[in-house]
Write an enzyme that holds these catalytic residues in place. Sequence first.
Site, PDB file in Angstrom:
ATOM      1  NE  ARG A   1      -3.635   2.580   2.549  1.00 24.77           N
ATOM      2  CZ  ARG A   1      -4.465   2.764   3.283  1.00 24.77           C
ATOM      3  NH1 ARG A   1      -5.028   1.898   4.202  1.00 24.77           N
ATOM      4  NH2 ARG A   1      -5.064   4.100   3.123  1.00 24.77           N
TER       5      ARG A   1
ATOM      6  CG  ASN B   1     -11.069  -0.870  -1.020  1.00 24.85           C
ATOM      7  OD1 ASN B   1     -11.759  -0.801  -1.745  1.00 24.85           O
ATOM      8  ND2 ASN B   1     -10.889  -0.282   0.244  1.00 24.85           N
TER       9      ASN B   1
ATOM     10  CB  CYS C   1     -17.694   0.629  -0.743  1.00 25.57           C
ATOM     11  SG  CYS C   1     -17.071   2.317   0.120  1.00 25.57           S
ATOM     12  CG  ASP C   2     -16.812   1.330   5.268  1.00 31.50           C
ATOM     13  OD1 ASP C   2     -16.260   2.002   4.487  1.00 31.50           O
ATOM     14  OD2 ASP C   2     -16.069   0.815   6.197  1.00 31.50           O
TER      15      ASP C   2
ATOM     16  CG  HIS D   1     -14.056   4.331  -2.909  1.00 30.66           C
ATOM     17  ND1 HIS D   1     -12.664   4.146  -2.511  1.00 30.66           N
ATOM     18  CD2 HIS D   1     -14.659   3.739  -2.270  1.00 30.66           C
ATOM     19  CE1 HIS D   1     -12.620   3.356  -1.476  1.00 30.66           C
ATOM     20  NE2 HIS D   1     -13.971   2.982  -1.199  1.00 30.66           N
TER      21      HIS D   1
ATOM     22  CE1 TYR E   1     -10.778   6.519  -0.704  1.00 33.08           C
ATOM     23  CE2 TYR E   1     -13.126   6.485   0.281  1.00 33.08           C
ATOM     24  CZ  TYR E   1     -11.818   6.126   0.158  1.00 33.08           C
ATOM     25  OH  TYR E   1     -11.293   5.426   1.243  1.00 33.08           O
TER      26      TYR E   1
ATOM     27  NE  ARG F   1      -6.125   6.695   6.690  1.00 34.52           N
ATOM     28  CZ  ARG F   1      -6.056   6.614   7.960  1.00 34.52           C
ATOM     29  NH1 ARG F   1      -5.421   7.570   8.433  1.00 34.52           N
ATOM     30  NH2 ARG F   1      -6.876   5.906   8.283  1.00 34.52           N
TER      31      ARG F   1
HETATM   32  P1  NAD Z   1      -4.846  -5.316   6.810  1.00 33.28           P
HETATM   33  O1  NAD Z   1      -3.489  -5.615   5.953  1.00 33.28           O
HETATM   34  O2  NAD Z   1      -4.685  -4.911   8.304  1.00 33.28           O
HETATM   35  O3  NAD Z   1      -5.628  -6.718   6.822  1.00 33.28           O
HETATM   36  C1  NAD Z   1      -5.598  -7.510   5.689  1.00 33.28           C
HETATM   37  C2  NAD Z   1      -5.228  -8.857   6.058  1.00 33.28           C
HETATM   38  O4  NAD Z   1      -5.527  -9.875   4.857  1.00 33.28           O
HETATM   39  C3  NAD Z   1      -3.954  -9.272   6.461  1.00 33.28           C
HETATM   40  O5  NAD Z   1      -3.787  -9.716   7.711  1.00 33.28           O
HETATM   41  C4  NAD Z   1      -3.044 -10.226   5.341  1.00 33.28           C
HETATM   42  O6  NAD Z   1      -2.275 -10.929   5.798  1.00 33.28           O
HETATM   43  C5  NAD Z   1      -4.649 -10.790   4.964  1.00 33.28           C
HETATM   44  N1  NAD Z   1      -4.504 -11.437   3.424  1.00 33.28           N
HETATM   45  C6  NAD Z   1      -3.643 -10.939   2.370  1.00 33.28           C
HETATM   46  N2  NAD Z   1      -3.958 -11.774   1.351  1.00 33.28           N
HETATM   47  C7  NAD Z   1      -4.674 -12.674   1.732  1.00 33.28           C
HETATM   48  C8  NAD Z   1      -5.174 -13.744   1.061  1.00 33.28           C
HETATM   49  N3  NAD Z   1      -4.866 -13.995  -0.035  1.00 33.28           N
HETATM   50  N4  NAD Z   1      -6.235 -14.744   1.961  1.00 33.28           N
HETATM   51  C9  NAD Z   1      -6.341 -14.227   3.214  1.00 33.28           C
HETATM   52  N5  NAD Z   1      -5.984 -13.372   3.898  1.00 33.28           N
HETATM   53  C10 NAD Z   1      -5.061 -12.350   3.012  1.00 33.28           C
HETATM   54  O7  NAD Z   1      -5.687  -4.423   6.029  1.00 33.28           O
HETATM   55  P2  NAD Z   1      -6.738  -3.528   6.513  1.00 33.28           P
HETATM   56  O8  NAD Z   1      -6.538  -2.140   6.294  1.00 33.28           O
HETATM   57  O9  NAD Z   1      -7.596  -4.175   7.741  1.00 33.28           O
HETATM   58  O10 NAD Z   1      -7.981  -3.605   5.199  1.00 33.28           O
HETATM   59  C11 NAD Z   1      -8.293  -4.996   4.877  1.00 33.28           C
HETATM   60  C12 NAD Z   1      -9.117  -5.099   3.492  1.00 33.28           C
HETATM   61  O11 NAD Z   1     -10.373  -4.385   3.714  1.00 33.28           O
HETATM   62  C13 NAD Z   1      -8.471  -3.815   2.462  1.00 33.28           C
HETATM   63  O12 NAD Z   1      -8.534  -4.572   1.108  1.00 33.28           O
HETATM   64  C14 NAD Z   1      -9.212  -2.624   2.534  1.00 33.28           C
HETATM   65  O13 NAD Z   1      -9.283  -1.830   1.536  1.00 33.28           O
HETATM   66  C15 NAD Z   1     -10.511  -3.204   2.895  1.00 33.28           C
HETATM   67  N6  NAD Z   1     -11.414  -2.227   3.436  1.00 33.28           N
HETATM   68  C16 NAD Z   1     -12.713  -1.997   2.442  1.00 33.28           C
HETATM   69  C17 NAD Z   1     -13.732  -1.278   3.003  1.00 33.28           C
HETATM   70  C18 NAD Z   1     -14.807  -0.985   2.214  1.00 33.28           C
HETATM   71  O14 NAD Z   1     -15.599   0.010   2.482  1.00 33.28           O
HETATM   72  N7  NAD Z   1     -15.007  -1.792   0.983  1.00 33.28           N
HETATM   73  C19 NAD Z   1     -13.642  -0.837   4.161  1.00 33.28           C
HETATM   74  C20 NAD Z   1     -12.342  -1.000   5.155  1.00 33.28           C
HETATM   75  C21 NAD Z   1     -11.587  -1.943   4.648  1.00 33.28           C
HETATM   76  C1  G6P Z   2     -13.474   4.008   3.931  1.00 35.83           C
HETATM   77  C2  G6P Z   2     -13.439   3.292   2.349  1.00 35.83           C
HETATM   78  C3  G6P Z   2     -12.895   2.125   2.515  1.00 35.83           C
HETATM   79  C4  G6P Z   2     -11.476   2.093   3.210  1.00 35.83           C
HETATM   80  C5  G6P Z   2     -11.410   2.796   4.562  1.00 35.83           C
HETATM   81  C6  G6P Z   2     -10.209   2.773   5.332  1.00 35.83           C
HETATM   82  O1  G6P Z   2     -14.274   3.355   4.621  1.00 35.83           O
HETATM   83  O2  G6P Z   2     -14.663   3.113   1.872  1.00 35.83           O
HETATM   84  O3  G6P Z   2     -12.680   1.708   1.057  1.00 35.83           O
HETATM   85  O4  G6P Z   2     -10.901   1.026   3.058  1.00 35.83           O
HETATM   86  O5  G6P Z   2     -12.155   4.045   4.481  1.00 35.83           O
HETATM   87  O6  G6P Z   2      -9.191   3.449   4.800  1.00 35.83           O
HETATM   88  P1  G6P Z   2      -7.849   3.800   5.729  1.00 35.83           P
HETATM   89  O7  G6P Z   2      -7.195   4.669   4.602  1.00 35.83           O
HETATM   90  O8  G6P Z   2      -8.419   4.223   6.926  1.00 35.83           O
HETATM   91  O9  G6P Z   2      -7.242   2.245   5.735  1.00 35.83           O
HETATM   92 MN    MN Z   3     -14.725   1.867   0.203  1.00 34.77          MN
END
Ligand code: NAD
Ligand code: G6P
Ligand code: MN
Length: 440
Positions: A93, A147, A170-171, A200, A262, A282
């Site tokens: 990232r 994402n 997405c949240d 986004h 976004y 970030r």
């Molecule tokens: P993070 O790195 O803390 O957590 C992700 C975890 O996934 C890690 O522990 C990693 O080891 C694991 N991982 C990686 N590849 C994997 C695989 N192939 N199979 C199983 N596990 C695997 O990251 P985070 O900040 O907690 O975010 C997690 C995901 O959720 C990200 O993609 C983030 O963008 C997404 N997210 C999306 C939204 C949304 O609104 N759509 C909101 C919050 C987070």
């Molecule tokens: C928002 C977005 C997500 C993103 C999250 C965390 O909720 O919708 O897609 O993963 O923010 O972003 P951050 O930069 O805090 O990891």
């Molecule tokens: Mn999102």
Amino acid sequence: MRKNNIVLVGGGSTWTPGILKAMTTHLDDFALNRVVLYDINEERQEVIGDFAKILFKEEAPEVEVVYTTDKEVAYSDVDFVFCQMRTGGFDMREKDEKIPLSLGVVGQETCGPGGFAYGLRSIRDMVEMVKDVRRLSPDAWILNYTNPAAIVALALDKIFPEEDRILNICDQPVNLLRSYSKLIDHDVNKLEPVYFGLNHFGWFTNIYDETGKDRAPELKDIILQGGFRPVDAEQRDQSWLDTYAMVEDMLTDFPDYLPNTYLQYYLYPEYKLSTSDPERTRTDEVREGREKKVFAECRRIVENGTARDSKVVHNDAHGDMMVEVAASIANNLRKTFVVMVRNDGIVSNLPEDSMVEVAASLGANGPAPYAVGHIDTFYKGLIENQYAFEKLTVEAYMEESYGKALQALTLNRTVGDAKKARKVLDALIEANAAYWPELK
Ligand code: NAD
Ligand code: G6P
Ligand code: MN
């Protein structure tokens, strides 16, 4: 009520404790039999997994809790998959954010070249996950938050066109709704949004309350007069406060609709670039903040053997929403959520095969989206450009095509110049060698 078996993919994610806590507070509408946490990183998984065992022992001892790095265990006999993986972790990232910035382009994990790079990494792991789940649990619902959700959703739709049990969500729309509800002092559960766009990359056109009154005009006035802060401002890092503040700018320039935060990267790429520090993005904030806090707190809880005084697992919109989405499907509640679905005429003047983000009633048969109809030229132009970028990104992955990758980045509003696009692409190819297909 049926008791569900669920697996959380990315069980070592920083969001997992909040989701687990939400599960323990929603047992009346989403009954659980077994919760499995699955991650490829054993160390992260163990910390959060041990926390999970303590939390459930105290709050819901009847629920079996398992954590594993074995996908055969993870994906067998599952009703709901909650997926939130991060391929390449925060190390990658950081590169998604810093490489573009070092070359004079916006650096963000889901927008522009950062989202492109992350997308090419996510698709492979997500496709593998879907195949594994279908082998072991053919009927499971796959709820995906991974994402960049726009690109992941489009890729999964192209690669698994017959799938009708994958839902990408997405949240951010619900985060925004919660913040709007505070501005007008109204129960968020009584607000019904009308929303259109891509993930986004969308807008709220109306926010109806239970009397049928549209509160969007009032909300726009409040934001234009007093600015915009998230409802949970005290827990937010500075970059998120800056992001919410930009909504006032967007409304000043384009007052028709309430924009997703976004959009700031696409509407003001020069300003975002000039106010970004290529040395500190970030990712640094998350590592020093959320990631550190979540893991320290989970370790503390495991040491103390109780989660009763836990601070890290307060409920935020994210955890509640994930569980409420699953509950709406499991119990055919038909509640309204903003979700990603194949357009198929929902927005009548956008491509049928785009994955739009719109409001939908969510029940046992999945999302039944509400029609949006015709959108105006400005929004159509922006969305079609962004959709072309997303589609070319997915095609670049599927066809392993350098040409399509270059086209995608050239089209993206945050880049907008083919020479710049090539430079960024070449740097990202080098950085992502371990994750991307070889682009020819
Ligand atoms: P993070 O790195 O803390 O957590 C992700 C975890 O996934 C890690 O522990 C990693 O080891 C694991 N991982 C990686 N590849 C994997 C695989 N192939 N199979 C199983 N596990 C695997 O990251 P985070 O900040 O907690 O975010 C997690 C995901 O959720 C990200 O993609 C983030 O963008 C997404 N997210 C999306 C939204 C949304 O609104 N759509 C909101 C919050 C987070
Ligand atoms: C928002 C977005 C997500 C993103 C999250 C965390 O909720 O919708 O897609 O993963 O923010 O972003 P951050 O930069 O805090 O990891
Ligand atoms: Mn999102």
